[in-house]
Design a protein around this motif. Structure first.
Motif, PDB file in Angstrom:
ATOM      1  N   SER A 126     -31.192 -24.405  17.738  1.00 18.63           N
ATOM      2  CA  SER A 126     -31.272 -23.545  16.559  1.00 18.63           C
ATOM      3  C   SER A 126     -32.635 -23.711  15.911  1.00 18.63           C
ATOM      4  O   SER A 126     -33.236 -24.787  15.960  1.00 18.63           O
ATOM      5  CB  SER A 126     -30.167 -23.880  15.541  1.00 18.63           C
ATOM      6  OG  SER A 126     -30.410 -25.137  14.934  1.00 18.63           O
ATOM      7  N   SER A 154     -30.404 -20.228  22.330  1.00 17.66           N
ATOM      8  CA  SER A 154     -30.922 -20.513  21.001  1.00 17.66           C
ATOM      9  C   SER A 154     -30.442 -19.480  20.002  1.00 17.66           C
ATOM     10  O   SER A 154     -29.908 -18.421  20.367  1.00 17.66           O
ATOM     11  CB  SER A 154     -32.453 -20.561  21.018  1.00 17.66           C
ATOM     12  OG  SER A 154     -32.981 -19.294  21.397  1.00 17.66           O
ATOM     13  N   ILE A 155     -30.682 -19.784  18.729  1.00 20.77           N
ATOM     14  CA  ILE A 155     -30.261 -18.900  17.642  1.00 20.77           C
ATOM     15  C   ILE A 155     -31.195 -19.099  16.458  1.00 20.77           C
ATOM     16  O   ILE A 155     -31.696 -20.202  16.227  1.00 20.77           O
ATOM     17  CB  ILE A 155     -28.795 -19.191  17.231  1.00 20.77           C
ATOM     18  CG1 ILE A 155     -28.307 -18.169  16.198  1.00 20.77           C
ATOM     19  CG2 ILE A 155     -28.647 -20.600  16.691  1.00 20.77           C
ATOM     20  CD1 ILE A 155     -26.817 -18.309  15.858  1.00 20.77           C
ATOM     21  N   TYR A 156     -31.454 -18.017  15.744  1.00 22.89           N
ATOM     22  CA  TYR A 156     -32.127 -18.113  14.448  1.00 22.89           C
ATOM     23  C   TYR A 156     -31.692 -16.940  13.587  1.00 22.89           C
ATOM     24  O   TYR A 156     -31.146 -15.955  14.077  1.00 22.89           O
ATOM     25  CB  TYR A 156     -33.654 -18.174  14.597  1.00 22.89           C
ATOM     26  CG  TYR A 156     -34.340 -16.899  15.013  1.00 22.89           C
ATOM     27  CD1 TYR A 156     -34.792 -15.980  14.072  1.00 22.89           C
ATOM     28  CD2 TYR A 156     -34.561 -16.608  16.361  1.00 22.89           C
ATOM     29  CE1 TYR A 156     -35.439 -14.817  14.451  1.00 22.89           C
ATOM     30  CE2 TYR A 156     -35.213 -15.444  16.747  1.00 22.89           C
ATOM     31  CZ  TYR A 156     -35.648 -14.550  15.780  1.00 22.89           C
ATOM     32  OH  TYR A 156     -36.285 -13.399  16.159  1.00 22.89           O
ATOM     33  N   LEU A 174     -26.204 -23.419  11.888  1.00 17.63           N
ATOM     34  CA  LEU A 174     -26.514 -22.410  12.902  1.00 17.63           C
ATOM     35  C   LEU A 174     -26.018 -22.836  14.285  1.00 17.63           C
ATOM     36  O   LEU A 174     -25.480 -22.020  15.041  1.00 17.63           O
ATOM     37  CB  LEU A 174     -28.025 -22.169  12.946  1.00 17.63           C
ATOM     38  CG  LEU A 174     -28.638 -21.288  11.863  1.00 17.63           C
ATOM     39  CD1 LEU A 174     -30.160 -21.298  11.979  1.00 17.63           C
ATOM     40  CD2 LEU A 174     -28.115 -19.870  11.961  1.00 17.63           C
ATOM     41  N   LEU A 175     -26.187 -24.117  14.588  1.00 17.83           N
ATOM     42  CA  LEU A 175     -25.769 -24.617  15.892  1.00 17.83           C
ATOM     43  C   LEU A 175     -24.256 -24.529  16.056  1.00 17.83           C
ATOM     44  O   LEU A 175     -23.743 -24.159  17.118  1.00 17.83           O
ATOM     45  CB  LEU A 175     -26.259 -26.048  16.067  1.00 17.83           C
ATOM     46  CG  LEU A 175     -26.686 -26.467  17.473  1.00 17.83           C
ATOM     47  CD1 LEU A 175     -27.785 -25.562  17.974  1.00 17.83           C
ATOM     48  CD2 LEU A 175     -27.168 -27.907  17.462  1.00 17.83           C
ATOM     49  N   LEU A 229     -23.310 -20.915  16.619  1.00 21.35           N
ATOM     50  CA  LEU A 229     -23.633 -20.482  17.980  1.00 21.35           C
ATOM     51  C   LEU A 229     -22.615 -21.018  18.977  1.00 21.35           C
ATOM     52  O   LEU A 229     -22.169 -20.291  19.877  1.00 21.35           O
ATOM     53  CB  LEU A 229     -25.038 -20.949  18.349  1.00 21.35           C
ATOM     54  CG  LEU A 229     -25.498 -20.638  19.776  1.00 21.35           C
ATOM     55  CD1 LEU A 229     -25.520 -19.140  20.019  1.00 21.35           C
ATOM     56  CD2 LEU A 229     -26.876 -21.253  20.044  1.00 21.35           C
TER      57      LEU A 229
END
Length: 445
Positions: free
Chosen positions: A74, A130-132, A179-180, A183
Motif C-alpha cells: 500500500s 498494490s493499492i493507493y 489500505l492493506l 486490499l
C-alpha cells in the motif's frame, strides 16, 4: 545472502564512511537498513547511482493463479514523503518504508528486493498487488506500476470502512495498514470492503480537459461579471450588462444614484475587469472550437482507441433534441467512457442514488448520496430542466409534470433530481443499446 526480514528490538551502529547502518540481534544474522536522515524501515541498501532493472514478476509460463504468492503493498502518498507498507506472502507482520515522494528509482529497488525475498522464502512465483487512494496524485503512478509488472488498484478513499468512534487516531502508518487490510479483503472476494476506481486512459483523461477548462473559464467569467455589478450597485447603478460588446463605451453614460459620473479609480477598475472578460471570451471560444471539432471527428479504426469511442458517443447524444455539444461532451467524457452492469451502478457513479435510513421503527429518506462526480451531477440537473422544455412529448417529461402538478417550488426541485436520475439511465441505455428514450424527439438531419 542478506536476510532482510524485520526483527524485534534491533541494535544499531553506523558503518564509518557510509550512509548505512548495520544492526542485528543475538539470534539473527547481520543485515542492513537504509538511512535517509531518520530510521525508515528495513530492506536492501539503496544508492542513488544504482539503476534497478524493470520489475518483472518471477512467473512461470505454466503457473496457474493458485501457484502465485502475493506480496501486498500500500502507498500512503503526500507531497514530500511516501509511506510504503508491505505484507509478505503468508505473513501477518507489516513492514513500513519511507522514501522521498516520486523517487521512482528507490521505489523500484524496494519492490524488486522485497519480491525476490518473498520468492526465496516461498519457493513460488511472486506477484505484487498494490493499492493507493485516488486523489491529487492522479493516475500516473497507477500507469507506472502497471508498466513495471505490478497489479495496482486505485481505491475511492470515502469507501474504506473505518471505526465509528468520535475520535480516531490518524497517521500515515495507520492509513497504510488500513489500505492493506482493505486490499486483502477485496482480493479475498469481499467487494463491499471498498470501492475501486476505474482509471481512465491517457487519451480519455486528456480529452476531459476541454470541458473542464470551459467550465472553469465560464465560472471565472460569471465571477467577474458579478464583481462589476456589485461595484456598480454600491454606487446606485443597476441594469449594466458587462458581457455585451459595447460594455466599455457604455461606462461613459453611467451615472451614480446621486447623479455623479464614475470616479477615476472606479472607472479604471471596471475597465480592467472588462479587459479580463474580453480575454475570457476569446479563450472560451477557442475551447469550444476544439470541443466541436472533437464532436465532429470521424471515428478511426480500433487502433485509435478512446478518441473514436468518445467522438461516436458525443455525436450519438447530439442527435437528441435538448442535448448540445457541451452536454454531449460532458456525458461522454465524464460518464459513458466506462461500462456499467446495471442502472444502479450508473446512478451511484453520479451520486444520484437514494440513501434510505431504515432501522427498527425509524424509516426515512436522506436524499441522494452525492458521492459521485459533482460536476456530472450538476450537468444532469441542468439537462433535466432543459429536457422538460425541449422534449415536451417524452415519457420522462410527462412523468415529471404529473409529479409536480399543483406542487410548490420545493417539490419541483426534488422531482427534477429524480428526473435527472431517470434521464441518465435512459441515456445510458440509448448509448449502449441504441434504445431511444420513450417519446423523445431527434434533431432534423
Amino acid at each position: 545472502m542478506i536476510d532482510t526480514s524485520p526483527v524485534s528490538a534491533p541494535s544499531f551502529r553506523c558503518v564509518p564512511g557510509t550512509d548505512v547502518f548495520a544492526c542485528g540481534a543475538k539470534e539473527d544474522p547481520m543485515w542492513v537498513a537504509v538511512a535517509t536522515g531518520r530510521w525508515v524501515g528495513f530492506g536492501m541498501p539503496f544508492h542513488s547511482t544504482w539503476e534497478a532493472p524493470m520489475l518483472q514478476p518471477e512467473t512461470d509460463p505454466t503457473a496457474t493463479e493458485a501457484e502465485f504468492a502475493t506480496l501486498l503493498v500500500s502507498f500512503e502518498l503526500s507531497a514530500d514523503r511516501w509511506v510504503v507498507t508491505m505484507r509478505q506472502p503468508g505473513g501477518s507482520k507489516l513492514s513500513r518504508y519511507s522514501l522521498a515522494a516520486r523517487d521512482m528509482t528507490k521505489l523500484l529497488s524496494l519492490l524488486t528486493a522485497q519480491r525476490e525475498q518473498a520468492a526465496r522464502r516461498t519457493g513460488r512465483a511472486v506477484k505484487i498487488v498494490s493499492i493507493y487512494e485516488a486523489g491529487r496524485d492522479g493516475f500516473w503512478l497507477h500507469r507506472w506500476l502497471l508498466a513495471h509488472g505490478v497489479e495496482n488498484q486505485v481505491v475511492d478513499p470515502a469507501s474504506i470502512l473505518s471505526p465509528q468512534r468520535r475520535r480516531n487516531a490518524k497517521s500515515d502508518g495507520i492509513d497504510g495498514e488500513k489500505l492493506l487490510r482493505s486490499l486483502a479483503a477485496w482480493l479475498g472476494g469481499e467487494r463491499g470492503a471498498c470501492s475501486m476506481v476505474r482509471p481512465p486512459s491517457v487519451a480519455e483523461e486528456d480529452q476531459r480537459r476541454l470541458s473542464r477548462e470551459r467550465d472553469e473559464l465560464v465560472g471565472e467569467r460569471t465571477r467577474l461579471s458579478n464583481r462589476i455589478n456589485g461595484l456598480l450597485a454600491n454606487q446606485g447603478i443597476a441594469g449594466f450588462r458587462p458581457l455585451q460588446r459595447d460594455a466599455q463605451p457604455a461606462l461613459d453614460a453611467l451615472r451614480t444614484g446621486d447623479g455623479r459620473v464614475l470616479e477615476v479609480h472606479l472607472r479604471t477598475t471596471l475597465e480592467r475587469i472588462l479587459q479580463r472578460l474580453a480575454l475570457l471570451g476569446q479563450q472560451i471560444k477557442a475551447v469550444e472550437k476544439q470541443r466541436d471539432a472533437l464532436v465532429k471527428a470521424v471515428p478511426a479504426d480500433a487502433a485509435s482507441g478512446a478518441p473514436s469511442r468518445a467522438a461516436a458517443t458525443m455525436r450519438s447524444l447530439s442527435r437528441l433534441r435538448s442535448i448540445g455539444p457541451e452536454f454531449a461532451s460532458v456525458l461522454s467524457l465524464e460518464c459513458f467512457y466506462r461500462t456499467f452492469d446495471n442502472r444502479r451502478q450508473v446512478a451511484a457513479f453520479v451520486g444520484l442514488a437514494p440513501t434510505p435510513w431504515s432501522s427498527g421503527s425509524v424509516e426515512r429518506e436522506q436524499g441522494i448520496s452525492k458521492a459521485g462526480n459533482r460536476r456530472l451531477r450538476r450537468t444532469m440537473v441542468e439537462l433535466a430542466w432543459s429536457w422538460t422544455w425541449l422534449q415536451p412529448g417524452s415519457a420522462l417529461t410527462q412523468w415529471f409534470r404529473r409529479k409536480v402538478a399543483g406542487q410548490g417550488g420545493r417539490m419541483r426541485r426534488i422531482a427534477i433530481v429524480a428526473l435527472a436520475r431517470k434521464l441518465l439511465v435512459a441515456l445510458w441505455r440509448y448509448v449502449t443499446d441504441g434504445v431511444v428514450p420513450d417519446g423523445a424527439a431527434l434533431k432534423a438531419a
